[in-house]
Write a protein that holds these residues in place. Structure first.
Motif, short mmCIF file in Angstrom:
data_model
loop_
_atom_site.label_atom_id
_atom_site.label_comp_id
_atom_site.label_asym_id
_atom_site.label_seq_id
_atom_site.Cartn_x
_atom_site.Cartn_y
_atom_site.Cartn_z
N GLN A 263 60.53 4.62 -51.16
CA GLN A 263 60.09 3.42 -50.46
C GLN A 263 58.75 3.63 -49.77
O GLN A 263 57.88 2.75 -49.79
CB GLN A 263 61.13 2.98 -49.43
CG GLN A 263 60.79 1.62 -48.80
CD GLN A 263 61.84 1.15 -47.82
OE1 GLN A 263 62.42 1.94 -47.08
NE2 GLN A 263 62.10 -0.15 -47.80
N GLN A 264 58.57 4.80 -49.18
CA GLN A 264 57.30 5.12 -48.52
C GLN A 264 56.17 5.18 -49.53
O GLN A 264 55.05 4.74 -49.25
CB GLN A 264 57.42 6.44 -47.77
CG GLN A 264 56.20 6.76 -46.89
CD GLN A 264 56.33 8.09 -46.18
OE1 GLN A 264 57.30 8.83 -46.39
NE2 GLN A 264 55.36 8.42 -45.35
N GLU A 266 55.99 3.52 -52.39
CA GLU A 266 55.68 2.15 -52.80
C GLU A 266 54.85 1.43 -51.74
O GLU A 266 53.87 0.75 -52.07
CB GLU A 266 56.98 1.38 -53.05
CG GLU A 266 56.75 -0.04 -53.55
CD GLU A 266 58.04 -0.81 -53.74
OE1 GLU A 266 58.03 -1.80 -54.51
OE2 GLU A 266 59.06 -0.46 -53.10
N LYS A 267 55.23 1.61 -50.49
CA LYS A 267 54.51 0.95 -49.40
C LYS A 267 53.08 1.47 -49.29
O LYS A 267 52.13 0.69 -49.15
CB LYS A 267 55.24 1.17 -48.07
CG LYS A 267 54.63 0.41 -46.90
CD LYS A 267 55.47 0.57 -45.64
CE LYS A 267 54.89 -0.26 -44.50
NZ LYS A 267 55.71 -0.13 -43.25
N ARG A 271 49.72 -0.72 -50.02
CA ARG A 271 48.77 -0.85 -48.91
C ARG A 271 47.37 -0.41 -49.35
O ARG A 271 46.36 -1.04 -49.02
CB ARG A 271 49.23 0.00 -47.72
CG ARG A 271 48.47 -0.26 -46.44
CD ARG A 271 48.93 -1.55 -45.80
NE ARG A 271 47.99 -1.98 -44.77
CZ ARG A 271 48.16 -3.07 -44.05
NH1 ARG A 271 49.21 -3.84 -44.25
NH2 ARG A 271 47.29 -3.40 -43.14
N TYR A 293 53.49 -7.47 -51.31
CA TYR A 293 53.59 -6.48 -50.23
C TYR A 293 54.33 -7.06 -49.02
O TYR A 293 55.27 -6.45 -48.49
CB TYR A 293 52.20 -6.00 -49.83
CG TYR A 293 52.21 -5.03 -48.66
CD1 TYR A 293 52.51 -3.68 -48.85
CD2 TYR A 293 51.92 -5.46 -47.37
CE1 TYR A 293 52.54 -2.78 -47.78
CE2 TYR A 293 51.94 -4.57 -46.29
CZ TYR A 293 52.25 -3.24 -46.51
OH TYR A 293 52.28 -2.37 -45.45
N TYR A 294 53.89 -8.24 -48.57
CA TYR A 294 54.48 -8.80 -47.34
C TYR A 294 55.86 -9.40 -47.58
O TYR A 294 56.61 -9.63 -46.63
CB TYR A 294 53.52 -9.82 -46.73
CG TYR A 294 52.33 -9.13 -46.10
CD1 TYR A 294 52.47 -8.36 -44.96
CD2 TYR A 294 51.06 -9.20 -46.69
CE1 TYR A 294 51.39 -7.70 -44.39
CE2 TYR A 294 49.98 -8.54 -46.14
CZ TYR A 294 50.15 -7.78 -44.99
OH TYR A 294 49.10 -7.11 -44.43
N LYS A 296 58.05 -7.66 -49.38
CA LYS A 296 58.88 -6.45 -49.27
C LYS A 296 58.79 -5.81 -47.89
O LYS A 296 59.75 -5.21 -47.40
CB LYS A 296 58.45 -5.44 -50.33
CG LYS A 296 58.78 -5.87 -51.75
CD LYS A 296 58.44 -4.76 -52.74
CE LYS A 296 58.83 -5.17 -54.17
NZ LYS A 296 58.56 -4.11 -55.15
N PHE A 297 57.61 -5.92 -47.27
CA PHE A 297 57.39 -5.26 -45.98
C PHE A 297 56.81 -6.25 -44.96
O PHE A 297 55.62 -6.22 -44.66
CB PHE A 297 56.44 -4.07 -46.15
CG PHE A 297 56.85 -3.12 -47.24
CD1 PHE A 297 57.91 -2.25 -47.05
CD2 PHE A 297 56.17 -3.09 -48.46
CE1 PHE A 297 58.30 -1.37 -48.06
CE2 PHE A 297 56.54 -2.22 -49.47
CZ PHE A 297 57.61 -1.35 -49.27
#
Length: 390
Positions: A263-264, A266-267, A271, A293-294, A296-297
């Motif tokens: 997950q990190q 992917e983020k 980014r 992106y937004y 998912k995060f």
């Protein structure tokens, strides 16, 4: 008498120029083959300053170091000195022959063109002087270490020092020597060895990099978390970018998966791509990445979404569905924080969507808020004028 006074004045005027010319290093203007012949005739090493026209450290060497008297006194006496642009003429051939990738690179060569010592990067006058003295010492220069290594010397102390000397040469060959040194060590996680690995790792495809990533927690205890994270990311960015500033995004994904949890990774990858597409002004790719992106995060602060929505406007995103998403983000930001900046973004997004009346209303609201807060609203006024004129 007047003629004598004029002649004396002329000499006085010329003296500082003449003296300044003699203070620093005298670089030969001869052709490369003639330089080699001169070196052979005078039994001297050649000092080659390999530079490029765009290299700022090279220019600093020219202005701050090479003109100094103590440098000139030593190098003019001991070497045949030559400067060469590695992107012109014979310089192109030498750049390939000697694997010169960093500038400035300083080569010390024999008359047959054999490198006996080398270094790269800006050097102060004392350090350049030390470099010259090392090049003249048959026991301490790079070629001496190469000879000892070729003959099979593998003591830890030697390999550690050779790694240092090879790294200073900046030719990309020190990694193998560093691995040879570590092969002599039982505990790679000792404080000294952690520092050694951290200092000499410079390639994401090396054993040193893999080991640092695998034992990141141990490295962070000694080097600090921010330093280790920064080192890893810098090496990744160094790997993915080409000379023209374009990034290999597939390689980025591969490396992030290598160093982070799924997950990190992917983020971090998404980014990076957001910033990259923004920098490259790739509007549709930026918009698509931002939406994904937004989704998912989600950010803690909706104003972050307002900033991204304004980027949609500035990048002139043409996808209406994406712009409606930007409008939704901005309305959420305004509701949470009815600030000048959020209303300015709302005006820009409405304008992009063709909603002129709502855009004017939002722009006026932004200007009023800016006036109350005594903030500069000149750009918002320009936006309002543009909306009215459309």
């Amino acid at each position: 008498m007047k003629h004598i006074l004029f002649f004396i004045s002329f000499l006085l005027f010329q003296m500082p120029f003449g003296f300044s010319q003699k203070k620093g290093i005298h670089f030969s203007k001869k052709e490369w083959n003639q330089v080699l012949q001169t070196a052979a005739k005078e039994n001297k090493l050649i000092f080659l300053d390999a530079y490029t026209s765009w290299c700022q450290p090279c220019k600093r060497m020219d202005k701050q170091v090479f003109p100094q008297k103590m440098i000139g006194d030593f190098f003019n006496k001991k070497f045949i000195n030559v400067k060469m642009n590695m992107e012109e003429g014979i310089g192109k051939n030498l750049q390939k022959k000697y694997d010169i990738f960093f500038y400035p690179t300083f080569l010390f060569l024999t008359a047959d063109g054999t490198v006996v010592h080398r270094n790269a990067g800006f050097l102060s006058a004392p350090k350049l002087l030390d470099l010259g003295k090392t090049a003249l010492n048959p026991d301490n220069r790079l070629s001496a270490f190469e000879t000892r290594y070729t003959k099979g010397e593998r003591s830890p102390a030697f390999l550690k020092k050779y790694t240092e000397v090879r790294k200073a040469a900046m030719d990309g060959t020190h990694g193998a020597i560093a691995e040879d040194y570590l092969a002599t060590q039982e505990d790679w996680l000792s404080k000294d060895n952690v520092k050694f690995i951290f200092k000499y790792v410079d390639n994401t495809d090396s054993k040193l990099f893999d080991y640092m990533v695998e034992h990141r927690t141990d490295f962070q205890k000694i080097m600090g978390q921010s330093k280790v994270s920064g080192k890893i990311e810098n090496l990744i960015y160094q790997k993915i970018y080409d000379e023209k500033g374009n990034a290999s995004l597939d390689e980025l994904d591969r490396l992030f998966k290598k160093v982070y949890a799924p997950q990190q990774a992917e983020k971090a990858s998404m980014r990076f791509k957001l910033n990259y597409f923004l920098e490259k002004k790739s509007s549709e790719k930026y918009a698509k990445t931002a939406v994904n992106y937004y989704k998912k995060f989600p950010p803690r602060d909706p104003s972050e979404l307002s900033d991204v929505a304004y980027n949609f406007y500035e990048l002139d995103v043409s996808n209406r569905k994406m712009m409606k998403k930007a409008l939704k983000w901005t309305k959420k930001a305004v509701k949470k924080s009815p600030s000048f900046y959020n209303y300015e973004t709302l005006a820009a997004v409405y304008f992009k969507l063709g909603k002129k009346r709502k855009a004017i209303k939002a722009a006026k609201k932004a200007i009023n808020l800016a006036k109350k807060a005594k903030e500069d609203y000149s750009e918002t006024q320009q936006l309002l004028d543009k909306i009215r004129q459309s």
